[in-house]
Design a protein around this motif. Structure first.
Motif, PDB file in Angstrom:
ATOM      1  N   UNK A  48       0.766  -1.193  -0.024  1.00  0.00           N
ATOM      2  CA  UNK A  48      -0.207  -0.214  -0.083  1.00  0.00           C
ATOM      3  C   UNK A  48       0.752   1.172   0.168  1.00  0.00           C
ATOM      4  N   UNK A  49       0.639   2.184  -0.803  1.00  0.00           N
ATOM      5  CA  UNK A  49       1.299   3.352  -0.963  1.00  0.00           C
ATOM      6  C   UNK A  49       0.628   4.658  -0.552  1.00  0.00           C
ATOM      7  N   UNK A  50      -0.533   4.470  -0.023  1.00  0.00           N
ATOM      8  CA  UNK A  50      -1.405   5.457   0.599  1.00  0.00           C
ATOM      9  C   UNK A  50      -0.778   6.220   1.795  1.00  0.00           C
ATOM     10  N   UNK A  51      -1.069   7.483   2.080  1.00  0.00           N
ATOM     11  CA  UNK A  51      -0.590   7.955   3.218  1.00  0.00           C
ATOM     12  C   UNK A  51      -1.108   7.640   4.553  1.00  0.00           C
ATOM     13  N   UNK A  52      -0.151   7.433   5.806  1.00  0.00           N
ATOM     14  CA  UNK A  52      -0.577   6.970   6.777  1.00  0.00           C
ATOM     15  C   UNK A  52      -1.469   7.973   7.382  1.00  0.00           C
ATOM     16  N   UNK A  53      -2.497   7.787   8.083  1.00  0.00           N
ATOM     17  CA  UNK A  53      -3.433   8.778   8.427  1.00  0.00           C
ATOM     18  C   UNK A  53      -3.983   8.374   9.819  1.00  0.00           C
ATOM     19  N   UNK A  54      -3.853   7.223  10.291  1.00  0.00           N
ATOM     20  CA  UNK A  54      -4.402   6.527  11.576  1.00  0.00           C
ATOM     21  C   UNK A  54      -3.338   5.642  12.045  1.00  0.00           C
ATOM     22  N   UNK A  55      -3.223   5.841  13.434  1.00  0.00           N
ATOM     23  CA  UNK A  55      -2.337   4.816  14.446  1.00  0.00           C
ATOM     24  C   UNK A  55      -3.227   4.054  14.737  1.00  0.00           C
ATOM     25  N   UNK A  56      -3.031   2.690  14.837  1.00  0.00           N
ATOM     26  CA  UNK A  56      -3.761   1.475  15.387  1.00  0.00           C
ATOM     27  C   UNK A  56      -3.133   0.821  16.460  1.00  0.00           C
TER      28      UNK A  56
ATOM     29  N   UNK B 191     -10.526  -4.877  20.699  1.00  0.00           N
ATOM     30  CA  UNK B 191      -9.280  -4.418  21.526  1.00  0.00           C
ATOM     31  C   UNK B 191      -8.405  -3.473  20.749  1.00  0.00           C
ATOM     32  N   UNK B 192      -8.748  -3.246  19.619  1.00  0.00           N
ATOM     33  CA  UNK B 192      -7.967  -2.317  18.576  1.00  0.00           C
ATOM     34  C   UNK B 192      -8.317  -1.033  18.775  1.00  0.00           C
ATOM     35  N   UNK B 193      -7.536  -0.353  18.772  1.00  0.00           N
ATOM     36  CA  UNK B 193      -8.098   1.237  19.077  1.00  0.00           C
ATOM     37  C   UNK B 193      -7.396   2.024  17.715  1.00  0.00           C
ATOM     38  N   UNK B 194      -8.324   3.089  17.276  1.00  0.00           N
ATOM     39  CA  UNK B 194      -7.946   3.542  16.235  1.00  0.00           C
ATOM     40  C   UNK B 194      -7.684   5.057  16.600  1.00  0.00           C
ATOM     41  N   UNK B 195      -6.525   5.595  16.268  1.00  0.00           N
ATOM     42  CA  UNK B 195      -6.223   7.274  16.682  1.00  0.00           C
ATOM     43  C   UNK B 195      -6.034   7.905  15.592  1.00  0.00           C
ATOM     44  N   UNK B 196      -6.782   8.872  15.143  1.00  0.00           N
ATOM     45  CA  UNK B 196      -6.074   9.559  13.911  1.00  0.00           C
ATOM     46  C   UNK B 196      -4.826  10.673  14.309  1.00  0.00           C
ATOM     47  N   UNK B 197      -3.875  10.458  13.178  1.00  0.00           N
ATOM     48  CA  UNK B 197      -2.771  11.083  13.315  1.00  0.00           C
ATOM     49  C   UNK B 197      -3.064  12.564  13.124  1.00  0.00           C
ATOM     50  N   UNK B 198      -2.538  13.287  13.997  1.00  0.00           N
ATOM     51  CA  UNK B 198      -2.805  14.808  13.953  1.00  0.00           C
ATOM     52  C   UNK B 198      -2.164  15.471  12.517  1.00  0.00           C
ATOM     53  N   UNK B 199      -1.003  15.220  12.083  1.00  0.00           N
ATOM     54  CA  UNK B 199      -0.564  15.563  10.889  1.00  0.00           C
ATOM     55  C   UNK B 199      -0.638  15.136   9.583  1.00  0.00           C
ATOM     56  N   UNK B 200      -1.621  14.180   9.657  1.00  0.00           N
ATOM     57  CA  UNK B 200      -2.004  13.376   8.444  1.00  0.00           C
ATOM     58  C   UNK B 200      -2.316  14.349   7.450  1.00  0.00           C
ATOM     59  N   UNK B 201      -2.128  14.464   6.088  1.00  0.00           N
ATOM     60  CA  UNK B 201      -2.707  14.903   5.051  1.00  0.00           C
ATOM     61  C   UNK B 201      -4.126  14.369   4.616  1.00  0.00           C
ATOM     62  N   UNK B 202      -4.326  13.250   4.697  1.00  0.00           N
ATOM     63  CA  UNK B 202      -5.398  12.272   4.333  1.00  0.00           C
ATOM     64  C   UNK B 202      -6.705  12.867   5.520  1.00  0.00           C
ATOM     65  N   UNK B 203      -7.792  12.858   4.756  1.00  0.00           N
ATOM     66  CA  UNK B 203      -8.933  13.033   5.737  1.00  0.00           C
ATOM     67  C   UNK B 203      -9.663  12.025   6.043  1.00  0.00           C
TER      68      UNK B 203
END
Length: 55
Positions: free
Chosen positions: A10-18, A41-53
């Motif tokens: 996958x070459x998409x920008x990272x936008x979420x920390x799992x 048990x998996x928690x998704x946290x949006x990355x603050x500086x991600x360009x993706x919406x």
């Protein structure tokens, strides 16, 4: 912090920390986050500086 999704091929920008309790944390694109975050048990946290919406 990863610039691109950590899923193989996958070459998409990272936008979420799992936060994965049974493995290392992953930084992934929104598409991969959507499917992986549905596991118990998996928690998704949006990355603050991600360009993706967040969709």
């Amino acid at each position: 912090m990863a610039d691109t999704c950590e899923e193989d091929g996958c070459a998409e920008p990272a936008a979420v920390r799992l936060h994965v309790p049974w493995s290392e944390n992953l930084e992934v694109c929104t598409s991969h986050a959507r499917s992986r975050a549905q596991k118990d048990g998996v928690v998704a946290e949006p990355l603050e500086d991600a360009d993706a919406e967040w969709p």
